[in-house]
Enzyme design. Structure first.
Site, PDB file in Angstrom:
ATOM      1  N   ASP A 281       0.853  -1.193   0.000  1.00  0.00           N
ATOM      2  CA  ASP A 281       0.000   0.000   0.000  1.00  0.00           C
ATOM      3  C   ASP A 281       0.889   1.243   0.000  1.00  0.00           C
ATOM      4  O   ASP A 281       1.905   1.281   0.694  1.00  0.00           O
ATOM      5  CB  ASP A 281      -0.893   0.052   1.260  1.00  0.00           C
TER       6      ASP A 281
ATOM      7  N   ASP B 240       0.414   8.592   7.752  1.00  0.00           N
ATOM      8  CA  ASP B 240       0.686   7.202   8.196  1.00  0.00           C
ATOM      9  C   ASP B 240       2.025   7.156   8.915  1.00  0.00           C
ATOM     10  O   ASP B 240       2.157   6.621  10.007  1.00  0.00           O
ATOM     11  CB  ASP B 240       0.844   6.309   6.943  1.00  0.00           C
TER      12      ASP B 240
ATOM     13  N   GLU C 177       1.665  -2.286  11.415  1.00  0.00           N
ATOM     14  CA  GLU C 177       1.212  -2.687  10.080  1.00  0.00           C
ATOM     15  C   GLU C 177       2.086  -2.048   9.006  1.00  0.00           C
ATOM     16  O   GLU C 177       2.263  -2.584   7.919  1.00  0.00           O
ATOM     17  CB  GLU C 177      -0.239  -2.252   9.879  1.00  0.00           C
ATOM     18  N   GLU C 178       2.689  -0.900   9.334  1.00  0.00           N
ATOM     19  CA  GLU C 178       3.475  -0.156   8.344  1.00  0.00           C
ATOM     20  C   GLU C 178       4.913  -0.641   8.218  1.00  0.00           C
ATOM     21  O   GLU C 178       5.613  -0.282   7.272  1.00  0.00           O
ATOM     22  CB  GLU C 178       3.482   1.333   8.712  1.00  0.00           C
TER      23      GLU C 178
ATOM     24  N   ASP D  83      -1.941  -0.651  14.217  1.00  0.00           N
ATOM     25  CA  ASP D  83      -2.154  -0.067  12.888  1.00  0.00           C
ATOM     26  C   ASP D  83      -2.186   1.435  13.134  1.00  0.00           C
ATOM     27  O   ASP D  83      -3.173   1.953  13.647  1.00  0.00           O
ATOM     28  CB  ASP D  83      -3.485  -0.556  12.288  1.00  0.00           C
TER      29      ASP D  83
ATOM     30  N   LEU E 133      -2.508   4.189  11.402  1.00  0.00           N
ATOM     31  CA  LEU E 133      -3.574   4.995  10.820  1.00  0.00           C
ATOM     32  C   LEU E 133      -4.360   4.150   9.836  1.00  0.00           C
ATOM     33  O   LEU E 133      -3.955   3.962   8.689  1.00  0.00           O
ATOM     34  CB  LEU E 133      -3.003   6.237  10.143  1.00  0.00           C
ATOM     35  N   ASP E 134      -5.487   3.667  10.307  1.00  0.00           N
ATOM     36  CA  ASP E 134      -6.335   2.808   9.471  1.00  0.00           C
ATOM     37  C   ASP E 134      -7.257   3.665   8.614  1.00  0.00           C
ATOM     38  O   ASP E 134      -7.793   4.654   9.096  1.00  0.00           O
ATOM     39  CB  ASP E 134      -7.170   1.904  10.364  1.00  0.00           C
TER      40      ASP E 134
ATOM     41  N   GLU F 267      -5.582  -5.414  12.899  1.00  0.00           N
ATOM     42  CA  GLU F 267      -6.968  -4.963  12.648  1.00  0.00           C
ATOM     43  C   GLU F 267      -7.994  -5.958  13.223  1.00  0.00           C
ATOM     44  O   GLU F 267      -8.771  -5.625  14.106  1.00  0.00           O
ATOM     45  CB  GLU F 267      -7.196  -4.756  11.147  1.00  0.00           C
TER      46      GLU F 267
HETATM   47  P1  AFP Z   1      -6.309   1.819   3.716  1.00  0.00           P
HETATM   48  O1  AFP Z   1      -5.631   1.959   5.038  1.00  0.00           O
HETATM   49  O2  AFP Z   1      -5.396   1.431   2.590  1.00  0.00           O
HETATM   50  O3  AFP Z   1      -7.209   2.966   3.393  1.00  0.00           O
HETATM   51  O4  AFP Z   1      -7.265   0.538   3.807  1.00  0.00           O
HETATM   52  C1  AFP Z   1      -8.281   0.653   4.696  1.00  0.00           C
HETATM   53  C2  AFP Z   1      -8.700  -0.789   5.030  1.00  0.00           C
HETATM   54  O5  AFP Z   1      -7.650  -1.533   5.476  1.00  0.00           O
HETATM   55  C3  AFP Z   1      -9.831  -0.775   6.036  1.00  0.00           C
HETATM   56  O6  AFP Z   1      -9.785   0.307   6.878  1.00  0.00           O
HETATM   57  C4  AFP Z   1     -11.070  -0.724   5.173  1.00  0.00           C
HETATM   58  O7  AFP Z   1     -12.151  -1.355   5.792  1.00  0.00           O
HETATM   59  C5  AFP Z   1     -10.661  -1.462   3.906  1.00  0.00           C
HETATM   60  O8  AFP Z   1      -9.233  -1.397   3.837  1.00  0.00           O
HETATM   61  C6  AFP Z   1     -11.231  -0.800   2.690  1.00  0.00           C
HETATM   62  O9  AFP Z   1     -10.878  -1.592   1.583  1.00  0.00           O
HETATM   63  P2  AFP Z   1     -11.628  -1.385   0.184  1.00  0.00           P
HETATM   64  O10 AFP Z   1     -11.188  -0.057  -0.310  1.00  0.00           O
HETATM   65  O11 AFP Z   1     -11.124  -2.534  -0.659  1.00  0.00           O
HETATM   66  O12 AFP Z   1     -13.087  -1.465   0.437  1.00  0.00           O
END
Ligand code: AFP
Length: 327
Positions: A52, A58, A81-82, A102, A104-105, A267
Site C-alpha cells: 500500500d 501514516d 502494520e506499516e 495499525d 492509521l487505518d 486490525e
Molecule cells: P487503507 O488503510 O489502505 O485505506 O485501507 C483501509 C482498510 O484496510 C480498512 O480500513 C477498510 O475497511 C478497507 O481497507 C477498505 O478496503 P476497500 O477499499 O477494498 O473497500
C-alpha cells in the site's frame, strides 16, 4: 486506575502503557485536525510491506506511537502494520508488554477528510529476559490479548478499549487535552441495523458470501430482516458505528483477496476482542478470529464482525460452504 484496582497483583504498568498510547493519540489527533493546513497530506512515495502507498500522516502516526512507548520500560517489542519487521526495544529497557498497532487505518480517506483511526493490541511477552524479545511475542492468538482498542479521529476523537472487563469509550476534550469517560460499558445489539461491505467486490465473492450479503440487503424471508447499507472504507469508523448502533461489517475472502484484505494482528484480532467484550462476535467465516494462531506478522484474514446474531447467520452460511469438499 479503577479497573486496575480489580487486579490486586497489578503494578500499574498496563495503565501507564494505555496512557502512553493516549498521549500518542492526542499528538496524532492534533495533526489530523490541522492536516489541511500543514504539509502532511498526500503520499510519502514509499510502499508498506502489503504494497500500500504510505501516506505522510501514516508515517507520522507510526513514529508517534513508536516514540511514545519505545523507551518507557513497559514494552519489550512493537510491531506495526506499516513496518516489515517488529522493533525490539533496547535490552535494558525491555518491559513485560508487547504492542501491535495499525497507526492509521483508512489512510486512503485522509486527504478527503473522512474518519480514520489507530488500532492497538497489547499482549504479555512470552520470551524470557535472557532469550530477549522476538517475533514469538507478537505471534500470539487473539484470546491471549491483555488489552485492545482503537482511537477514532472522527467528528470528535474517541478512545474505545477493553482490558477484558467490558468496553469503555472516552471522548477527547481538546479544551483540557484529556479523554473523558463518555460511553461506559458499551453493549452492541444482538441484531444490527446496518450492513457494511464493499459491494463492488460482488462478482469476486463465493455464492455463500453473495447469499449472506443478499440477505442483509433484502432480508431472507425468515431469520434475517433487510438492513440499511453503510460503508465508509475506514474499518475503525465502520466498526465503531456498528458497535454503537448495531450492525455487521464484512470483508470476506474474494478472488482478488483469497485470504481477505485485513490484517489479523493489527486490525481483526484487536477489534474482535472489543466486539466480543461488548456482546458481539467476530469470525473469518469458519472460526472465531480470537482462536486463529498467527503464523506471519502481516497475515491477512477474512473478517465478519459485529452484532452476535448477524455474525452467527453469516458464519452458518459461509461455514457450510467451506465444509463442502472442493471438487
Ligand atoms: P487503507 O488503510 O489502505 O485505506 O485501507 C483501509 C482498510 O484496510 C480498512 O480500513 C477498510 O475497511 C478497507 O481497507 C477498505 O478496503 P476497500 O477499499 O477494498 O473497500
Amino acid at each position: 486506575m479503577e479497573q486496575e484496582r480489580l487486579h490486586p497483583e497489578a503494578t500499574g504498568e498496563l495503565s501507564n502503557l494505555l496512557y502512553d498510547i493516549c498521549l500518542a493519540a492526542k499528538i496524532i489527533s492534533r495533526q489530523v485536525r490541522r492536516a489541511g493546513l500543514t504539509d502532511i497530506l498526500g503520499g510519502s512515495g514509499t510502499l508498506n510491506v502489503s504494497g500500500d502507498l504510505q501516506q505522510k500522516l501514516d508515517m507520522f502516526a507510526n513514529e508517534t506511537v513508536r516514540n511514545a512507548v519505545q523507551h518507557t520500560g513497559r514494552v519489550c517489542i512493537t510491531a506495526s502494520e506499516e513496518d516489515e519487521a517488529p522493533l525490539v526495544c533496547p535490552r535494558e529497557e525491555q518491559g513485560k508488554y508487547v504492542l501491535l498497532y495499525d497507526p492509521l487505518d483508512g489512510s486512503t480517506n485522509i486527504d478527503v477528510n473522512v474518519s480514520i483511526g489507530t488500532i492497538f493490541s497489547i499482549h504479555r511477552r512470552v520470551t524470557g529476559q535472557q532469550e530477549g524479545a522476538s517475533d514469538r511475542d507478537c505471534l500470539q492468538p487473539g484470546y491471549r490479548q491483555t488489552a485492545a482498542g482503537y482511537i477514532l479521529y472522527g467528528s470528535s476523537t474517541m478512545l474505545v478499549y477493553t482490558t477484558g472487563q467490558g468496553v469503555h469509550g472516552f471522548t477527547l476534550d481538546p479544551t483540557i487535552g484529556e479523554f473523558l469517560l463518555s460511553h461506559p460499558s458499551i453493549r452492541t445489539p444482538a441484531v444490527g441495523r446496518y450492513y457494511s461491505v464493499n459491494e463492488s467486490n460482488w462478482n469476486r465473492w463465493s455464492p455463500a458470501v453473495q447469499r449472506v450479503v443478499g440477505a442483509f440487503k433484502n432480508g431472507d424471508g425468515g431469520a434475517v430482516q433487510a438492513k440499511n447499507a453503510r460503508y465508509i472504507g475506514s474499518l475503525v469508523a465502520d466498526f465503531h458505528r456498528n458497535l454503537i448502533s448495531g450492525g455487521i461489517f464484512l470483508y470476506p475472502a474474494a478472488t482478488n483477496y483469497p485470504q481477505g484484505k485485513l490484517r489479523l494482528l493489527y486490525e481483526a484480532a484487536p477489534l474482535a476482542l472489543v466486539v466480543e467484550q461488548a456482546g458481539g462476535r467476530a469470525t473469518d467465516g469458519c472460526r472465531s478470529i480470537l482462536d486463529i494462531v498467527p503464523e506471519d506478522l502481516h497475515q491477512k484474514t477474512p473478517l465478519v464482525i459485529g452484532s452476535r446474531d448477524d455474525v452467527a447467520f453469516a458464519a452458518r452460511v459461509i461455514g457450510a460452504e467451506a465444509a463442502v469438499p472442493a471438487k
